[in-house]
Design an enzyme around this catalytic site. Structure first.
Site, mmCIF file in Angstrom:
data_model
loop_
_atom_site.group_PDB
_atom_site.id
_atom_site.type_symbol
_atom_site.label_atom_id
_atom_site.label_comp_id
_atom_site.label_asym_id
_atom_site.label_seq_id
_atom_site.Cartn_x
_atom_site.Cartn_y
_atom_site.Cartn_z
ATOM 1 N N ASP A 175 -65.298 149.050 26.620
ATOM 2 C CA ASP A 175 -64.070 149.456 27.325
ATOM 3 C C ASP A 175 -64.105 150.960 27.582
ATOM 4 O OD1 ASP A 175 -63.408 146.889 26.984
ATOM 5 O OD2 ASP A 175 -61.661 147.229 25.679
ATOM 6 N N ASP A 185 -63.692 152.780 31.098
ATOM 7 C CA ASP A 185 -62.619 153.737 31.396
ATOM 8 C C ASP A 185 -63.171 155.074 31.850
ATOM 9 O OD1 ASP A 185 -60.749 151.873 30.836
ATOM 10 O OD2 ASP A 185 -60.405 152.526 28.763
ATOM 11 N N SER A 197 -44.079 122.912 50.126
ATOM 12 C CA SER A 197 -44.010 122.495 48.725
ATOM 13 C C SER A 197 -44.462 121.036 48.651
ATOM 14 C CB SER A 197 -42.598 122.669 48.198
ATOM 15 O OG SER A 197 -41.741 121.895 48.973
ATOM 16 N N LEU A 198 -44.569 120.557 47.440
ATOM 17 C CA LEU A 198 -45.069 119.196 47.253
ATOM 18 C C LEU A 198 -43.929 118.255 46.935
ATOM 19 C CD1 LEU A 198 -48.068 120.013 44.905
ATOM 20 C CD2 LEU A 198 -48.226 119.218 47.253
ATOM 21 N N GLU A 206 -55.293 118.230 39.584
ATOM 22 C CA GLU A 206 -55.239 119.574 39.000
ATOM 23 C C GLU A 206 -53.983 119.687 38.166
ATOM 24 O OE1 GLU A 206 -55.070 122.120 42.385
ATOM 25 O OE2 GLU A 206 -57.049 121.504 43.080
ATOM 26 N N LYS A 263 -50.494 121.445 37.279
ATOM 27 C CA LYS A 263 -49.491 122.189 38.044
ATOM 28 C C LYS A 263 -49.058 123.363 37.175
ATOM 29 C CE LYS A 263 -45.480 121.402 40.950
ATOM 30 N NZ LYS A 263 -44.594 122.445 40.484
ATOM 31 N N ASP A 270 -47.068 126.597 36.019
ATOM 32 C CA ASP A 270 -45.676 126.993 36.209
ATOM 33 C C ASP A 270 -45.584 128.507 36.337
ATOM 34 O OD1 ASP A 270 -43.017 126.762 36.496
ATOM 35 O OD2 ASP A 270 -42.569 126.401 34.386
ATOM 36 N N ARG A 319 -44.309 133.438 48.469
ATOM 37 C CA ARG A 319 -43.997 132.247 49.247
ATOM 38 C C ARG A 319 -42.797 132.484 50.165
ATOM 39 N NH1 ARG A 319 -40.914 127.575 48.948
ATOM 40 N NH2 ARG A 319 -41.977 125.804 49.855
ATOM 41 N N TYR A 347 -55.870 127.622 43.814
ATOM 42 C CA TYR A 347 -56.072 126.175 43.965
ATOM 43 C C TYR A 347 -56.102 125.687 45.416
ATOM 44 C CZ TYR A 347 -51.008 126.874 43.731
ATOM 45 O OH TYR A 347 -49.745 127.346 43.908
ATOM 46 N N LYS A 383 -44.454 115.331 37.539
ATOM 47 C CA LYS A 383 -43.923 116.298 36.568
ATOM 48 C C LYS A 383 -43.906 115.689 35.170
ATOM 49 C CE LYS A 383 -41.890 119.755 39.105
ATOM 50 N NZ LYS A 383 -40.587 120.275 38.975
ATOM 51 N N CYS A 434 -9.041 128.697 16.572
ATOM 52 C CA CYS A 434 -10.172 129.625 16.680
ATOM 53 C C CYS A 434 -10.825 129.814 15.307
ATOM 54 C CB CYS A 434 -9.686 130.963 17.228
ATOM 55 S SG CYS A 434 -10.991 132.199 17.262
ATOM 56 N N CYS A 477 -10.027 133.631 14.268
ATOM 57 C CA CYS A 477 -8.716 134.241 14.043
ATOM 58 C C CYS A 477 -7.623 133.184 13.844
ATOM 59 C CB CYS A 477 -8.346 135.169 15.193
ATOM 60 S SG CYS A 477 -8.037 134.291 16.719
ATOM 61 N N CYS A 483 -9.945 130.949 23.163
ATOM 62 C CA CYS A 483 -9.021 131.507 22.189
ATOM 63 C C CYS A 483 -8.185 132.531 22.937
ATOM 64 C CB CYS A 483 -9.776 132.185 21.048
ATOM 65 S SG CYS A 483 -8.695 133.241 20.068
ATOM 66 N N CYS A 508 -8.470 138.913 18.193
ATOM 67 C CA CYS A 508 -9.539 138.017 17.732
ATOM 68 C C CYS A 508 -10.823 138.861 17.627
ATOM 69 C CB CYS A 508 -9.698 136.872 18.723
ATOM 70 S SG CYS A 508 -11.054 135.774 18.303
HETATM 71 S S1 IVH Z 1 -51.016 122.772 45.908
HETATM 72 C C1 IVH Z 1 -49.227 121.924 50.238
HETATM 73 N N1 IVH Z 1 -51.792 122.963 43.428
HETATM 74 O O1 IVH Z 1 -46.357 123.891 42.963
HETATM 75 C C2 IVH Z 1 -49.055 122.122 48.789
HETATM 76 N N2 IVH Z 1 -49.606 123.719 43.959
HETATM 77 O O2 IVH Z 1 -44.376 122.282 45.060
HETATM 78 C C3 IVH Z 1 -49.885 123.210 48.226
HETATM 79 N N3 IVH Z 1 -48.401 124.676 42.065
HETATM 80 O O3 IVH Z 1 -45.569 125.941 45.677
HETATM 81 C C4 IVH Z 1 -49.658 123.400 46.779
HETATM 82 N N4 IVH Z 1 -49.974 124.397 40.571
HETATM 83 O O4 IVH Z 1 -46.411 127.050 43.595
HETATM 84 C C5 IVH Z 1 -50.795 123.169 44.305
HETATM 85 N N5 IVH Z 1 -52.650 123.101 41.272
HETATM 86 C C6 IVH Z 1 -51.655 123.314 42.140
HETATM 87 C C7 IVH Z 1 -50.449 123.913 41.743
HETATM 88 C C8 IVH Z 1 -49.434 124.082 42.694
HETATM 89 C C9 IVH Z 1 -48.767 124.856 40.779
HETATM 90 C C10 IVH Z 1 -47.071 125.042 42.621
HETATM 91 C C11 IVH Z 1 -47.133 125.868 43.871
HETATM 92 C C12 IVH Z 1 -46.417 125.107 44.939
HETATM 93 C C13 IVH Z 1 -45.644 124.098 44.140
HETATM 94 C C14 IVH Z 1 -45.629 122.789 44.903
#
Ligand code: IVH
Length: 701
Positions: free
Chosen positions: A42, A46, A91-92, A122, A124, A126, A145, A244, A331, A425, A428, A443, A449
């Site tokens: 490191d 640096d 979104s999915l 894959e 998902k 968070d 996004r 991804y 999910k 309460c 009091c 209360c 109080c």
């Molecule tokens: S694919 C067309 N792959 O989940 C869809 N999304 O509702 C492209 N997310 O907005 C998304 N892990 O923020 C994809 N392995 C994964 C993911 C992933 C998390 C999130 C992503 C997206 C939301 C889908």
């Protein structure tokens, strides 16, 4: 070259050295963050980074867009530019049910007219979705996004994420493409961040300052961090990112899997948890495996994503209005644990609201021991029909505070009784009230109080109100217990002699342990000084500090601007208050009822006597910049009430006239201004300011 000898370094040499250090350091960064196989220490890293920094500052013209020095952060972005996404960020569709996944598979089969297709499964992650644009192998932009069609350009902050390549590795890559992924804060990093807040709070407490709240969860913290103006802080938060998705115009890859391989070998962080599945049963097995094992990962996951592998198949299936037909997310159910409800206790908040709290037999849940859970209100207890001694299911979503989701009725022992919600309460003993249509019990004993009195004083001294930093909840509790004060106004009668060497006892709520404390001379001096200093705080913050329900910072500012003095606000009727721009019935009602209370008026009188600002005076920013200038204000404004705007003019020394004449300098025009006024102003050659030009004039003068 170890030492830089700037005198002997010509420009050409500097350019070459900058280029070679940039490549070298990016390579070491990759070895460290992607491969976990560092080849230099490191310290060496640096030292070379500093060398590069120095060269870049002496020869800024040679700094490369993918310089590793941008990882350190330091650049400040005031406003993030909004930019359109080239490919929308969809979104999915998601499901919690395995049956629906089987249905999804059925739709794919039908849509493709064959069962010869593959999935890539894959995890998902968070976190927060990000889109990265690469031009000629160099990271060009990182965009959030946003609403899916446009997002914020947060490139400066994205560059601090060490696992995102600033330059693609290898020689072969499409000239222009986008990658998408999820920025996250690892579980460890999140815990460390909160530990540092706890440490800071220990120091604050010792100094008598109020504590800072802990971060609620890693996802929100990541999202907040990415939007910070100071990229130096972003860098210190050590965010990470999994990629991804790959997108380009040319459809370079035939399968999603191929694009993932490309990303891996180009230096992107691709989680090695994905798997190719050819049947839905394999998908279900993947789900079952990761539902168990995901807690061992360093990143929070909330499900899995199933994607059809072939890009040609993806195009064939296409999209619905919102989601791709070739992918879906499943999910995971939130993690839960079964434990015993030992007791229900009740907390009283600053406003008197009562919150029932489940005292649980400690149980391990998603990696932490859970002892308490919120029960929200009496309806919730009723809904769950939860009883002392029951086995209850406790769940933890992304949040720190867990909740009880159900009761295991099969194991309920005989003789348990329905919970009888408290009617008095716990602090009091005043009889609780519950307003029509409200879930919470209250209360009503605002005056005496203890947690309400303490809570109100805590609010009064908080940073956005009177900002009395040297005082903390423990000291205030001491003052209250000793009878030195009864409300916030009491602080202003305190003398050094009253609090110097004051001894008081403190009881730990959890353990019941009693500690003796005393206020040392230096702290006593600080306390008196900061109370004195708070007398300079402007009216709107004092008004906010009073803690009137629904009167937050902005509302307090509006009320102060409009009514100018506390006396006018006190005598204002409901109708007069709702006339203030953006003030509704609920706020007006609350303000009126606050001032109907004799105790509140008495406290305000005491604050007046103490010399606090209870009227709008020329604030620090106000000046005489509008001196000698006459304005006419007409029409309706978006961000100002009309009176507020007039007051601002007056505060800056300007004059407000009611009609246009040759003496008028500016006509401030909102919407709905009559055409006659405009004509008259034009004929007299008077400058017309719209709302934003007025704001500019105000701010620049
Ligand atoms: S694919 C067309 N792959 O989940 C869809 N999304 O509702 C492209 N997310 O907005 C998304 N892990 O923020 C994809 N392995 C994964 C993911 C992933 C998390 C999130 C992503 C997206 C939301 C889908």
């Amino acid at each position: 070259m170890n030492e830089i000898d700037l005198f002997s370094m010509d420009k050409e040499q500097a350019k070459r050295q900058i280029e070679s250090l940039t490549e070298e350091l990016n390579h070491h960064n990759y070895l460290y963050y992607q491969k976990s196989k560092p080849e230099i220490s490191d310290y060496e890293f640096d030292t070379r980074l500093k060398e590069l920094e120095k060269l870049e500052s002496d020869f800024p013209e040679f700094k490369l867009p993918h310089s590793p020095t941008s990882r350190v952060g330091g650049d400040i972005t005031k406003d993030f530019e909004t930019v359109a996404h080239k490919y929308p960020m969809l979104s999915l569709g998601n499901t919690y049910s395995k049956e629906e996944l089987v249905d999804f598979d059925g739709r794919v089969k039908k849509g493709l007219g064959t069962d010869d297709y593959e999935y890539i499964c894959e995890l998902k992650f968070d976190g927060v979705a990000i889109s990265l644009k690469y031009e000629n192998g160099i990271l060009d932009r990182g965009i959030t996004r946003g609403d899916g069609t446009k997002g914020d350009d947060i490139t400066t902050n994205v560059k601090t994420i060490r696992s995102i390549p600033l330059k693609i590795r290898g020689e072969k890559y499409p000239a222009s493409f986008e990658v998408r992924g999820e920025v996250f804060m690892s579980k460890d990093q999140f815990i460390k961040l909160n530990e540092s807040v706890e440490k800071e709070n220990e120091i604050r407490e010792a100094e008598g300052k109020s504590p800072v709240t802990l971060y609620a969860n890693a996802r929100n913290t990541t999202s907040g961090t990415l939007k910070m103006q100071d990229s130096g802080i972003v860098a210190s938060r050590k965010l990470d990112c999994y990629l991804y998705s790959y997108l380009d115009d040319a459809n370079t890859f035939e399968t999603h899997e191929e694009s993932l391989h490309f990303l891996e070998k180009s230096g992107f962080n691709v989680s090695q948890t994905y798997r190719k599945c050819t049947t839905i049963d394999e998908v279900l097995a993947y789900i079952n495996q990761w539902d168990q094992e995901r807690h061992k990962l360093s990143v929070e996951t909330d499900g899995i994503v199933i994607k059809v592998n072939s890009i040609a198949h993806q195009s064939e299936l296409g999209f619905t209005a919102k989601n791709p037909r070739w992918a879906i997310s499943y999910k995971f159910k939130a993690e839960s644990a079964l434990t015993r409800l030992n007791d229900i206790t009740y907390q009283v908040g600053r406003t008197g609201a009562i919150t029932p709290v489940a005292e649980l037999e400690p149980v391990l849940l998603a990696g932490t021991t859970v002892k308490r859970a919120s029960l929200h209100n009496a309806n919730e207890i009723e809904r769950l029909d939860v009883r002392i001694g029951d086995s209850v299911n406790v769940e933890k979503g992304g949040e720190i505070i867990p909740k009880i989701t159900s009761v295991d009725l099969t194991s309920r022992s005989a003789g348990t009784q329905k919970v009888e919600y408290i009617s008095r309460c716990p602090e009091c003993d005043t009889e609780l009230i519950r307003k029509e249509g409200e879930a919470q019990h209250y209360c009503p004993n605002q005056e005496s109080c203890p947690p309400q009195v303490l809570g109100r004083i805590e609010h009064f001294i908080s940073r956005n109100a009177l900002n009395i930093e040297s005082l903390g909840p423990r000291t205030i509790k001491g003052f209250l217990n000793k009878g030195l004060i009864h409300n916030a106004a009491g602080l202003y009668s305190l003398k050094f002699e009253d609090i110097n060497d004051l001894q008081f006892e403190e009881t730990d709520e959890e353990t019941g342990e009693v500690t003796k404390r005393s206020i040392k001379e230096k702290s006593a001096k600080n306390i008196i000084e900061s109370i004195e200093k708070s007398k300079e705080i402007p009216f709107e913050r004092v008004l906010f500090g009073l803690g009137i329900r629904y009167v937050g910072k902005t509302v307090a500012e509006k009320l102060a601007q409009h009514f100018v003095t506390i006396d006018r606000l006190i005598s204002a009727s409901f109708d007069e208050i709702v006339q203030v721009h953006e003030i509704g019935d609920r706020i007006a009602e609350s303000v009126v009822s606050f001032f109907e209370n004799k105790d509140n008026i008495q406290m305000i009188d005491a604050l007046k006597d103490a010399g606090l600002s209870l009227r709008v005076v020329q604030s620090e920013h106000a000046d005489d910049s509008f001196k000698g200038i006459t304005f006419v204000v007409s029409g309706v404004f978006e961000s100002f009430g009309r009176d507020e705007l007039k007051n601002l003019i007056k505060q800056h020394g300007g004059k407000v006239a009611s009609s246009i004449s040759s003496k008028t300098n500016y006509l401030v025009a909102g919407s709905n201004m009559g055409p006659a006024k405009k004509e008259k102003a034009d004929s007299l050659g008077i400058t017309i300011l719209d709302e934003s030009s007025f704001r500019e004039l105000l701010e620049n003068d």
